[in-house]
Motif scaffolding. Structure first.
Motif, PDB file in Angstrom:
ATOM      1  N   SER A  58     -53.091 -23.285  -4.684  1.00  0.00           N
ATOM      2  CA  SER A  58     -53.840 -24.515  -4.556  1.00  0.00           C
ATOM      3  C   SER A  58     -53.464 -25.422  -5.718  1.00  0.00           C
ATOM      4  N   THR A  59     -54.177 -26.498  -5.873  1.00  0.00           N
ATOM      5  CA  THR A  59     -53.729 -27.570  -6.758  1.00  0.00           C
ATOM      6  C   THR A  59     -54.913 -28.383  -7.251  1.00  0.00           C
ATOM      7  N   PHE A  60     -54.737 -29.040  -8.386  1.00  0.00           N
ATOM      8  CA  PHE A  60     -55.717 -30.019  -8.840  1.00  0.00           C
ATOM      9  C   PHE A  60     -55.357 -31.436  -8.371  1.00  0.00           C
ATOM     10  N   SER A  61     -54.320 -31.548  -7.538  1.00  0.00           N
ATOM     11  CA  SER A  61     -53.867 -32.870  -7.108  1.00  0.00           C
ATOM     12  C   SER A  61     -54.909 -33.609  -6.274  1.00  0.00           C
ATOM     13  N   LYS A  62     -55.648 -32.857  -5.465  1.00  0.00           N
ATOM     14  CA  LYS A  62     -56.601 -33.525  -4.578  1.00  0.00           C
ATOM     15  C   LYS A  62     -57.974 -33.655  -5.223  1.00  0.00           C
ATOM     16  N   THR A  63     -58.270 -32.847  -6.240  1.00  0.00           N
ATOM     17  CA  THR A  63     -59.607 -32.861  -6.845  1.00  0.00           C
ATOM     18  C   THR A  63     -59.639 -33.590  -8.190  1.00  0.00           C
ATOM     19  N   VAL A  64     -58.531 -33.579  -8.923  1.00  0.00           N
ATOM     20  CA  VAL A  64     -58.494 -34.330 -10.190  1.00  0.00           C
ATOM     21  C   VAL A  64     -57.558 -35.517  -9.948  1.00  0.00           C
ATOM     22  N   VAL A  65     -56.299 -35.412 -10.294  1.00  0.00           N
ATOM     23  CA  VAL A  65     -55.336 -36.470  -9.921  1.00  0.00           C
ATOM     24  C   VAL A  65     -53.980 -35.838  -9.592  1.00  0.00           C
ATOM     25  N   PRO A  66     -53.251 -36.428  -8.637  1.00  0.00           N
ATOM     26  CA  PRO A  66     -51.946 -35.867  -8.260  1.00  0.00           C
ATOM     27  C   PRO A  66     -50.911 -35.957  -9.374  1.00  0.00           C
ATOM     28  N   ALA A  67     -50.984 -37.004 -10.194  1.00  0.00           N
ATOM     29  CA  ALA A  67     -49.924 -37.263 -11.168  1.00  0.00           C
ATOM     30  C   ALA A  67     -49.764 -36.131 -12.178  1.00  0.00           C
ATOM     31  N   LEU A  68     -50.837 -35.370 -12.407  1.00  0.00           N
ATOM     32  CA  LEU A  68     -50.797 -34.232 -13.329  1.00  0.00           C
ATOM     33  C   LEU A  68     -49.759 -33.204 -12.920  1.00  0.00           C
ATOM     34  N   ARG A  69     -49.564 -33.047 -11.591  1.00  0.00           N
ATOM     35  CA  ARG A  69     -48.677 -31.997 -11.059  1.00  0.00           C
ATOM     36  C   ARG A  69     -49.074 -30.626 -11.587  1.00  0.00           C
ATOM     37  N   ILE A  70     -50.317 -30.273 -11.484  1.00  0.00           N
ATOM     38  CA  ILE A  70     -50.733 -28.934 -11.883  1.00  0.00           C
ATOM     39  C   ILE A  70     -51.350 -28.220 -10.674  1.00  0.00           C
ATOM     40  N   GLY A  71     -50.650 -27.185 -10.243  1.00  0.00           N
ATOM     41  CA  GLY A  71     -51.155 -26.300  -9.205  1.00  0.00           C
ATOM     42  C   GLY A  71     -51.100 -24.885  -9.752  1.00  0.00           C
ATOM     43  N   TRP A  72     -51.364 -23.915  -8.872  1.00  0.00           N
ATOM     44  CA  TRP A  72     -51.293 -22.532  -9.339  1.00  0.00           C
ATOM     45  C   TRP A  72     -51.024 -21.600  -8.174  1.00  0.00           C
ATOM     46  N   ALA A  73     -50.552 -20.415  -8.518  1.00  0.00           N
ATOM     47  CA  ALA A  73     -50.454 -19.325  -7.553  1.00  0.00           C
ATOM     48  C   ALA A  73     -51.300 -18.182  -8.091  1.00  0.00           C
ATOM     49  N   ALA A  74     -52.064 -17.554  -7.202  1.00  0.00           N
ATOM     50  CA  ALA A  74     -52.823 -16.347  -7.539  1.00  0.00           C
ATOM     51  C   ALA A  74     -52.289 -15.239  -6.646  1.00  0.00           C
ATOM     52  N   ALA A  75     -51.930 -14.117  -7.268  1.00  0.00           N
ATOM     53  CA  ALA A  75     -51.337 -13.028  -6.486  1.00  0.00           C
ATOM     54  C   ALA A  75     -51.382 -11.737  -7.284  1.00  0.00           C
ATOM     55  N   ASP A  76     -50.981 -10.680  -6.634  1.00  0.00           N
ATOM     56  CA  ASP A  76     -50.816  -9.396  -7.298  1.00  0.00           C
ATOM     57  C   ASP A  76     -49.931  -9.575  -8.542  1.00  0.00           C
ATOM     58  N   GLU A  77     -50.241  -8.819  -9.594  1.00  0.00           N
ATOM     59  CA  GLU A  77     -49.521  -9.016 -10.858  1.00  0.00           C
ATOM     60  C   GLU A  77     -48.010  -8.824 -10.708  1.00  0.00           C
ATOM     61  N   SER A  78     -47.596  -7.883  -9.855  1.00  0.00           N
ATOM     62  CA  SER A  78     -46.159  -7.654  -9.669  1.00  0.00           C
ATOM     63  C   SER A  78     -45.491  -8.877  -9.039  1.00  0.00           C
ATOM     64  N   VAL A  79     -46.229  -9.591  -8.199  1.00  0.00           N
ATOM     65  CA  VAL A  79     -45.698 -10.802  -7.576  1.00  0.00           C
ATOM     66  C   VAL A  79     -45.655 -11.937  -8.595  1.00  0.00           C
ATOM     67  N   ILE A  80     -46.709 -12.053  -9.398  1.00  0.00           N
ATOM     68  CA  ILE A  80     -46.743 -13.103 -10.431  1.00  0.00           C
ATOM     69  C   ILE A  80     -45.570 -12.931 -11.400  1.00  0.00           C
ATOM     70  N   ARG A  81     -45.261 -11.677 -11.738  1.00  0.00           N
ATOM     71  CA  ARG A  81     -44.124 -11.445 -12.641  1.00  0.00           C
ATOM     72  C   ARG A  81     -42.826 -12.000 -12.054  1.00  0.00           C
ATOM     73  N   GLN A  82     -42.625 -11.787 -10.760  1.00  0.00           N
ATOM     74  CA  GLN A  82     -41.405 -12.295 -10.113  1.00  0.00           C
ATOM     75  C   GLN A  82     -41.438 -13.821 -10.023  1.00  0.00           C
ATOM     76  N   LEU A  83     -42.608 -14.359  -9.681  1.00  0.00           N
ATOM     77  CA  LEU A  83     -42.727 -15.824  -9.605  1.00  0.00           C
ATOM     78  C   LEU A  83     -42.444 -16.451 -10.972  1.00  0.00           C
TER      79      LEU A  83
END
Lengths: 405, 405
Positions: free
Chosen positions: B233-258
């Protein structure tokens, strides 16, 4: 559940430094490892004031153009023209740091199996990008004037590679600089074989003798009408790294492809950071600031160099004093293993980067890279004392002779 | 010189909207095309104040962790736990917008030739990412409860794909929402076939009836112990798009690869934007702000819907009022060509997105997507009048019957 990761993920070799530093969290380590600028020189007040002005226009908080804020590209275009680089705003793409320029260039050009030519050694994270794109990498040796033209000609003739990746000015990791003649020679070769050059220039502004600096490959190519150079640089070393604002300057047809790839990668870079940077460039003497950075880094380099040269323990080490940039590149004598040295150095409380990772072919086991820009003079002196203790222990463990001070 | 671009670059089809909007620069176009939030609701003063505080710590201007600022990940972890998503800071990666989460997921999972399952229609720029990775894409039809489970089961059984990409809450482009039962069913299927789900949730916060919202797939998967959901998800729709801050939440092994893939893509996202966002999350009532956005968007949706429903010219058009998000999805009757309608709409001074681009298989030529979040109520009314004039002209050109008001 077993995750089926793409095979390219196994290409990403874990960085020795990252692994070791993880084990030492909490310890007081003096780090000569990263390519970090000096925090105490950051223009914090000016940046803060620039950000306070960008919110006057609400549109700057909205989604922006993939290519980057027109105002920033206009300012950048002017700045580059003073360095002989002809880049109209349509020939510029704002990126999330110059790392992204490298990544996007790989995306628009490389297919699995394509050959990329680089210097050997070269920037580790560029090698990672090329590896993960499935490209083959051929690293060519350099002499004191730059990448060896005879090797390059043979490689271009035999392979017609799509891409040559180089850092001709204060190379990472060696700090070396190419001569003007070698630059011209390489341009002529790449023009003849229609090989695109990605010129990575993060350190070009950090010259200790600016008046003697040869023009960038891009400036020379623009003067000669050769459209095949993609030039990338960044504000990370001259303003602050946290902004993540770099750029690519290239032929308009190349910028269009890079912008397509960027749109799919992250839509665009932060408009707030871009707008603040544009504010800063308009109201701040960036060139004066860069002159201050240069002077400070030249002094730090000299201190680190003196620590090496004035101590008989280090007598067998070869180092060529760089004329700019952020790194000293050391070649150590004998049989010492750099991973062992790093482990001992961490124990003594100092970190560096072993050279092997910068090589395309497993060479470099007697080389290390030291960063001099990040640490204050007294920290450099203390860090070099720690490195000396580690070096003495390493030599004694590996049966090497090290003069004991 | 002829540039030899990678073959994937020909996969990027030029967007019809971008092309047409280029031709109309300078004209006063009311745009219902982008997924843009309302600028007048941006928390500009609060953001400005947040940025003024981040420069107190010089380290925040330095290079940062690829995974993102620990403080921001901590705050995000808390915020997600309130939505039933179990994500410790090590199970989070801060990205340059959620577009980057999609791109990085494709990088760590997909090889050329791999199959990706999506809804049909779905988010255009996700299709671009999958196409450019060389994957094959199979779009599955949805019914009123979500992606059709019978089609999904057959596709999983026959192909064992690595990835299912879905937007279960206020889908782009249709605005539809999956039922709780369908969510559970899809999770069970993907768990059985070990298929990773990329749950894209940019609009989940924009619910007009928050109390009736089913939990995200990720929350349901966490409760069931299924590790195979990557949530973005992202803060683009709730704060401002220009920030370009989103995130991924996943299993730790997946986050390591990401994180490995992100390091190679752009090292890390802007620490200044991350730090300012962390300041904002600590001192600002983001949930109160989101309630105001929801109410305003619900009102704008209703106004646009009323313009459609109260005008006999639009009588043949099918529209399902969405329960959140940013889009109305229209199915038009008869033989009208949407590219013709778009051309006429631009002439009348209004823009929308033809539906075809959202489909994986060339369908959708009688569908269009309208954005209601960006335009103020009076602008929506004027834009819909312009669209009506364009629609009447389009029907008359194509010999369709349109009731004339």
């Amino acid at each position: 559940m077993e995750f089926r990761f793409a095979s390219r993920m196994s290409q990403f070799t874990s960085s020795a430094v990252r692994d070791i530093l993880k084990l030492t969290q909490g310890k007081e380590i003096i780090s000569f490892s990263g390519g970090l600028p000096a925090e105490e020189l950051f223009p914090a007040e000016e940046l803060k004031s620039a950000y306070s002005r960008v919110f006057a226009d609400r549109r700057v908080m909205q989604y922006g153009l993939t290519e980057g804020l027109p105002g920033l590209r206009q300012l950048l275009s002017l700045r580059l023209s003073q360095k002989g680089i002809q880049a109209k705003p349509d020939q510029l793409l704002i990126t999330t740091g110059s790392q992204q320029s490298i990544d996007l260039t790989a995306r628009i050009l490389l297919e699995p199996g394509d050959l990329v030519i680089t210097e050997n050694p070269t920037y580790l994270a560029a090698l990672q990008v090329f590896q993960s794109s499935g490209a083959r990498i051929l690293g060519l040796d350099t002499d004191e004037n730059g990448i060896r033209a005879d090797l390059l000609e043979a490689a271009l003739r035999d392979n017609k590679p799509k891409l040559l990746y180089v850092i001709p000015t204060f190379a990472n990791p060696t700090g070396a600089i190419w001569s003007l003649e070698r630059r011209q020679e390489v341009l002529q070769l790449c023009s003849r074989y229609e090989t695109v050059i990605l010129e990575d220039d993060p350190y070009g502004e950090l010259s200790f003798e600016p008046s003697t600096l040869p023009p960038s490959l891009k400036a020379l190519a623009d003067a000669a009408g050769f459209p095949g150079v993609i030039y990338t640089s960044t504000f990370s070393k001259t303003v602050v790294p946290a902004l993540r604002i770099g750029w690519a300057a290239a032929d308009e047809s190349v910028i269009r492809q890079l912008a397509k790839a960027k749109q799919s990668a992250d839509l665009h870079s932060s408009c707030l950071d871009q707008a603040a940077l544009a504010e800063l460039l308009e109201g701040f003497d960036l060139d004066g600031h860069i002159r201050r950075i240069r002077a400070e880094y030249a002094g730090r380099m000299q201190i680190m160099l003196d620590c090496l040269r004035n101590d008989p323990v280090f007598a067998g080490i070869t180092v060529r004093p760089p004329k700019g940039g952020m790194f000293l590149w050391l070649e150590l004598p004998g049989e010492a293993d750099m991973d062992t040295l790093l482990r001992l150095a961490i124990e003594e409380g100092v970190a560096f980067v072993p050279g092997t990772g910068f090589y395309t072919d497993g060479q470099g086991n007697r080389t290390i890279r030291l960063n001099f820009s990040h640490s204050a003079p007294e920290v450099i002196r203390e860090g070099m004392l720690r490195l000396k203790r580690a070096y003495i222990r390493c030599c004694s463990q590996s049966g090497m002779e090290a003069a004991l001070s």
